[in-house]
Design a protein around this motif. Structure first.
Motif, PDB file in Angstrom:
ATOM      1  N   ARG A  78       0.882  -1.192  -0.078  1.00  0.00           N
ATOM      2  CA  ARG A  78       0.117   0.121  -0.059  1.00  0.00           C
ATOM      3  C   ARG A  78       0.869   1.144  -0.102  1.00  0.00           C
ATOM      4  O   ARG A  78       1.864   1.346   0.799  1.00  0.00           O
ATOM      5  N   LEU A  79       0.523   2.384  -0.835  1.00  0.00           N
ATOM      6  CA  LEU A  79       1.321   3.262  -0.775  1.00  0.00           C
ATOM      7  C   LEU A  79       0.917   4.314   0.254  1.00  0.00           C
ATOM      8  O   LEU A  79      -0.352   4.699   0.280  1.00  0.00           O
ATOM      9  N   GLU A  80       1.761   4.768   1.151  1.00  0.00           N
ATOM     10  CA  GLU A  80       1.406   6.003   1.882  1.00  0.00           C
ATOM     11  C   GLU A  80       2.154   7.071   1.647  1.00  0.00           C
ATOM     12  O   GLU A  80       3.408   6.915   0.975  1.00  0.00           O
ATOM     13  N   PRO A  81       1.514   8.140   1.784  1.00  0.00           N
ATOM     14  CA  PRO A  81       2.125   9.579   1.652  1.00  0.00           C
ATOM     15  C   PRO A  81       3.665   9.570   2.317  1.00  0.00           C
ATOM     16  O   PRO A  81       3.608   9.078   3.534  1.00  0.00           O
ATOM     17  N   GLN A  82       4.507   9.909   1.757  1.00  0.00           N
ATOM     18  CA  GLN A  82       5.849  10.175   2.139  1.00  0.00           C
ATOM     19  C   GLN A  82       6.144  11.267   3.161  1.00  0.00           C
ATOM     20  O   GLN A  82       5.465  12.654   2.538  1.00  0.00           O
ATOM     21  N   ARG A  83       6.681  11.040   4.281  1.00  0.00           N
ATOM     22  CA  ARG A  83       6.762  12.154   5.125  1.00  0.00           C
ATOM     23  C   ARG A  83       8.162  12.885   4.907  1.00  0.00           C
ATOM     24  O   ARG A  83       9.139  12.081   4.471  1.00  0.00           O
TER      25      ARG A  83
END
Length: 129
Positions: free
Chosen positions: A98-103
């Motif tokens: 799952r792609l999570e937004p990068q911090r």
């Protein structure tokens, strides 16, 4: 191989022309006798028809690829299919990510505080006094 210049060659060292002609004739005779010994004159020329019974039978039935080529092609197709199937199964069984937004990563450098430029102070002359 360097050839001597023509003025440096003495005429006494050159063999007589009749000896050269005899040597050439002897070499050509030896060449032709060697070709006759090979038996190449028994073979048909390229523009003559060939009457070989086995070849005539093959020419009548048409050209067919040898059995070794067919089995090699079948084995190659089988291996390619198995490899493709293995790739598809691996893609199917692999967990989906799952792609999570990068911090944003914190900066490792210390931020420099730049000095603010101060307006130049006025001199007595600029104040008019």
């Amino acid at each position: 191989m360097l050839l001597p210049r023509l003025p440096d060659v003495s005429l006494t060292r050159l063999p007589p022309l009749q000896d050269v002609g005899q040597a050439v004739r002897r070499d050509v005779r030896a060449l032709w006798s060697g070709i006759d010994a090979l038996g190449l004159h028994d073979l048909p020329a390229a523009n003559e028809p060939i009457f070989a019974p086995r070849l005539e039978r093959v020419m009548q039935r048409g050209w067919q690829p040898p059995l070794g080529w067919i089995s090699l092609a079948a084995a190659a197709a089988l291996l390619a299919g198995l490899g493709f199937a293995q790739i598809q199964v691996q893609r199917h069984l692999a967990p989906t990510v799952r792609l999570e937004p990068q911090r944003a990563r914190p900066s490792t450098r210390k931020q420099k505080k730049l000095p603010r430029p101060h307006p130049p102070e006025r001199t007595d002359y600029s104040r008019g006094t």
